[in-house]
Design a protein around this motif. Structure first.
Motif, PDB file in Angstrom:
ATOM      1  N   VAL A  13      16.355 -84.301  48.894  1.00  0.00           N
ATOM      2  CA  VAL A  13      17.179 -83.611  48.022  1.00  0.00           C
ATOM      3  C   VAL A  13      17.306 -82.165  48.469  1.00  0.00           C
ATOM      4  CG1 VAL A  13      17.615 -82.968  45.653  1.00  0.00           C
ATOM      5  CG2 VAL A  13      17.059 -85.243  46.340  1.00  0.00           C
ATOM      6  N   VAL A  14      16.009 -81.649  48.458  1.00  0.00           N
ATOM      7  CA  VAL A  14      16.141 -79.988  48.923  1.00  0.00           C
ATOM      8  C   VAL A  14      16.865 -79.831  50.505  1.00  0.00           C
ATOM      9  CG1 VAL A  14      14.686 -77.969  49.659  1.00  0.00           C
ATOM     10  CG2 VAL A  14      14.197 -79.508  47.650  1.00  0.00           C
ATOM     11  N   ARG A  15      16.797 -80.704  51.154  1.00  0.00           N
ATOM     12  CA  ARG A  15      17.193 -80.506  52.530  1.00  0.00           C
ATOM     13  C   ARG A  15      18.928 -80.624  52.513  1.00  0.00           C
ATOM     14  NH1 ARG A  15      14.092 -83.625  55.172  1.00  0.00           N
ATOM     15  NH2 ARG A  15      15.523 -85.383  55.434  1.00  0.00           N
ATOM     16  N   ARG A  16      19.438 -81.482  51.807  1.00  0.00           N
ATOM     17  CA  ARG A  16      20.732 -81.372  51.435  1.00  0.00           C
ATOM     18  C   ARG A  16      21.464 -80.596  50.487  1.00  0.00           C
ATOM     19  NH1 ARG A  16      18.289 -85.614  53.255  1.00  0.00           N
ATOM     20  NH2 ARG A  16      19.301 -87.062  54.719  1.00  0.00           N
ATOM     21  N   ALA A  17      20.895 -79.701  49.828  1.00  0.00           N
ATOM     22  CA  ALA A  17      21.140 -78.830  48.857  1.00  0.00           C
ATOM     23  C   ALA A  17      22.130 -77.635  49.788  1.00  0.00           C
ATOM     24  CB  ALA A  17      20.292 -78.247  47.948  1.00  0.00           C
ATOM     25  N   ALA A  18      23.311 -76.975  49.107  1.00  0.00           N
ATOM     26  CA  ALA A  18      23.613 -75.926  49.765  1.00  0.00           C
ATOM     27  C   ALA A  18      22.634 -74.748  49.827  1.00  0.00           C
ATOM     28  CB  ALA A  18      24.896 -75.563  49.167  1.00  0.00           C
ATOM     29  N   THR A  19      21.925 -74.580  48.852  1.00  0.00           N
ATOM     30  CA  THR A  19      20.913 -73.535  48.775  1.00  0.00           C
ATOM     31  C   THR A  19      19.749 -73.928  47.801  1.00  0.00           C
ATOM     32  OG1 THR A  19      22.804 -71.801  49.011  1.00  0.00           O
ATOM     33  CG2 THR A  19      20.494 -71.024  48.155  1.00  0.00           C
ATOM     34  N   LEU A  20      18.583 -73.421  48.148  1.00  0.00           N
ATOM     35  CA  LEU A  20      17.457 -73.524  47.114  1.00  0.00           C
ATOM     36  C   LEU A  20      17.146 -72.267  46.826  1.00  0.00           C
ATOM     37  CD1 LEU A  20      15.117 -75.011  45.917  1.00  0.00           C
ATOM     38  CD2 LEU A  20      13.811 -74.190  48.106  1.00  0.00           C
ATOM     39  N   HIS A  21      17.308 -72.190  45.329  1.00  0.00           N
ATOM     40  CA  HIS A  21      17.008 -70.947  44.501  1.00  0.00           C
ATOM     41  C   HIS A  21      15.452 -71.094  43.891  1.00  0.00           C
ATOM     42  CE1 HIS A  21      17.052 -68.874  40.352  1.00  0.00           C
ATOM     43  NE2 HIS A  21      16.550 -68.301  41.251  1.00  0.00           N
ATOM     44  N   THR A  22      14.635 -70.080  44.099  1.00  0.00           N
ATOM     45  CA  THR A  22      13.323 -70.030  43.321  1.00  0.00           C
ATOM     46  C   THR A  22      13.290 -69.268  42.559  1.00  0.00           C
ATOM     47  OG1 THR A  22      12.154 -69.483  45.357  1.00  0.00           O
ATOM     48  CG2 THR A  22      12.311 -71.719  44.984  1.00  0.00           C
ATOM     49  N   VAL A  23      12.395 -68.726  41.462  1.00  0.00           N
ATOM     50  CA  VAL A  23      12.497 -67.891  40.578  1.00  0.00           C
ATOM     51  C   VAL A  23      11.333 -66.873  41.221  1.00  0.00           C
ATOM     52  CG1 VAL A  23      13.118 -68.920  38.430  1.00  0.00           C
ATOM     53  CG2 VAL A  23      10.644 -69.055  39.156  1.00  0.00           C
ATOM     54  N   SER A  24      10.605 -67.144  42.315  1.00  0.00           N
ATOM     55  CA  SER A  24       9.600 -66.325  42.888  1.00  0.00           C
ATOM     56  C   SER A  24       9.516 -66.790  44.264  1.00  0.00           C
ATOM     57  CB  SER A  24       8.289 -66.483  42.080  1.00  0.00           C
ATOM     58  OG  SER A  24       7.888 -67.526  42.415  1.00  0.00           O
ATOM     59  N   ALA A  25       9.082 -65.719  45.422  1.00  0.00           N
ATOM     60  CA  ALA A  25       8.932 -66.041  46.645  1.00  0.00           C
ATOM     61  C   ALA A  25       7.658 -66.942  46.623  1.00  0.00           C
ATOM     62  CB  ALA A  25       8.626 -64.686  47.310  1.00  0.00           C
ATOM     63  N   GLY A  26       6.662 -66.719  45.795  1.00  0.00           N
ATOM     64  CA  GLY A  26       5.217 -67.524  45.675  1.00  0.00           C
ATOM     65  C   GLY A  26       5.857 -69.064  45.541  1.00  0.00           C
TER      66      GLY A  26
END
Length: 400
Positions: free
Chosen positions: A165-178
């Motif tokens: 799923v993550v690979r097929r998303a247009a973008t992965l947004h996380t709330v922190s770099a960690g």
């Protein structure tokens, strides 16, 4: 460019059983609705925490600031565990399909973009929409599940599906770099990733005006979290406070929150003698206005978590001009750069270091500038700043 219609699919979202569950997702949606060029809607489905007259129940609200459709389905449809697990998955899919169709009729078209908040079922539904309707999706992730303390509990099937799923998303947004790096370490990687902070209501969370004699008050420490001691280590905070009482007469620790370990934590406080003399007070579940008032009057906020992806309360305290003592875990260290500017950090489970850090803050509370704390929180987390960052993200995805 026409106004894009963005459908939000949250795993956690305020609902009839808990109006604070996933409220950080709600704040993201509100910031996007107010400060981006998108029309938004929310579609949420979850297991009911009480009896339902039918297999599902619906709350479909088209009259609020944005369309919000909530669906609830029975926790035990048949009472047979082997049947209930797949049946609940089918009920979830049925709720999502119904809500999607209702929103498409309301808008008169399909959404231009789907925004998933917290995997995994939400992401699988978004992936299906991409395959069947060519609707792109982006993922926002908050979950501590991916941090080292908890990641061993991720099943092989969940790992395989999350990776896909993550690979097929247009973008992965996380709330922190960690959090982004922790996910990458598990193989959950997207070619396009971005870090955007959580939202702090900087109108609600603000410093109180300084009053004469304020420095004469007994020191007050504040802890705000879910009562999950395995992750939040509230018992460790109480042990440290028990040792600090002799050096700081009148010291108080106020603990706000709710969760499964409330009884055990109360018993632990009693065993330490912290309840009899009023050193510790359990405040329970507080509305945000009350949390803001507590932060504005506290000498310091103390967090001793073993895992944090962001830590909204740390930035809410900062917006109130309240310094923080917290742990170097997950996404927390990146929020405290330069070191020792916004508070003090210690290693998880290091109680002597926590004791020394609290002592340092209590001995010199003026070392942290309330106005500087406030300015930093506004730049990072004010709704307008976060909403505009998401607007840029949406425009980039839709252009591509």
């Amino acid at each position: 460019m026409k106004t894009p219609r963005v459908l939000h699919l949250p795993k956690w979202f305020p609902h009839r059983y808990d109006d604070q569950d996933g409220d950080f997702v709600g704040r993201h949606v509100a910031a996007i609705a107010a400060h981006s060029g998108a029309d938004v809607a929310v579609l949420f489905a979850a297991v009911a925490r009480g009896p339902l007259p039918n297999l599902i129940d619906a709350e479909e609200n088209f009259s609020g600031p944005w369309p919000t459709l909530r669906y609830y389905y029975r926790a035990a449809p048949t009472g047979l565990p082997l049947l209930d697990k797949p049946l609940k998955l089918l009920l979830y899919c049925w709720c999502m399909r119904r809500g999607y169709r209702r929103l498409c009729r309301h808008w008169g078209q399909a959404p231009d973009l789907v925004h998933v908040h917290v995997l995994l079922r939400t992401g699988l539904f978004a992936w299906a929409l991409k395959v069947l309707r060519a609707v792109p999706f982006v993922i926002t992730e908050h979950w501590t599940l991916y941090l080292p303390l908890r990641s061993a509990g991720i099943s092989w099937l969940r790992r395989v599906l999350t990776r896909a799923v993550v690979r097929r998303a247009a973008t992965l947004h996380t709330v922190s770099a960690g959090l982004r790096d922790a996910m990458a370490g598990l193989g959950f990687v997207n070619a396009d990733s971005v870090v955007i902070a959580n939202v702090v209501d900087t109108d609600l969370f603000h410093p109180e005006p300084t009053t004469s004699g304020a420095g004469l008050r007994a020191p007050v420490l504040l802890h705000v979290s879910a009562y999950n001691d395995q992750v939040k280590n509230i018992s460790g905070v109480m042990r440290v406070v028990a040792r600090l009482r002799a050096a700081w007469p009148g010291l108080r620790l106020r603990i706000a929150g709710y969760g499964p370990d409330e009884a055990a934590l109360t018993a632990h406080a009693d065993a330490l003698g912290l309840l009899r003399d009023g050193t510790v007070a359990f405040l329970g579940k507080l509305p945000h206005e009350a949390v803001a008032a507590e932060m504005a009057h506290a000498t310091a906020l103390v967090s001793f978590s073993r895992a944090e992806t962001f830590g909204c309360v740390l930035l809410e305290a900062r917006a109130c001009g309240c310094p923080v003592v917290a742990t170097r875990t997950g996404g927390v260290p990146e929020l405290f750069q330069p070191e020792n500017t916004f508070g003090l950090l210690v290693e998880p489970d290091d109680e002597p270091a926590l004791e020394a850090a609290i002592n340092a803050v209590l001995a010199e509370p003026a070392r942290f500038s309330a106005s500087q704390l406030r300015r930093d929180a506004a730049v990072r987390c004010a709704p307008e700043a976060v909403g505009k960052n998401f607007d840029k993200l949406y425009q980039k995805v839709l252009r591509e």
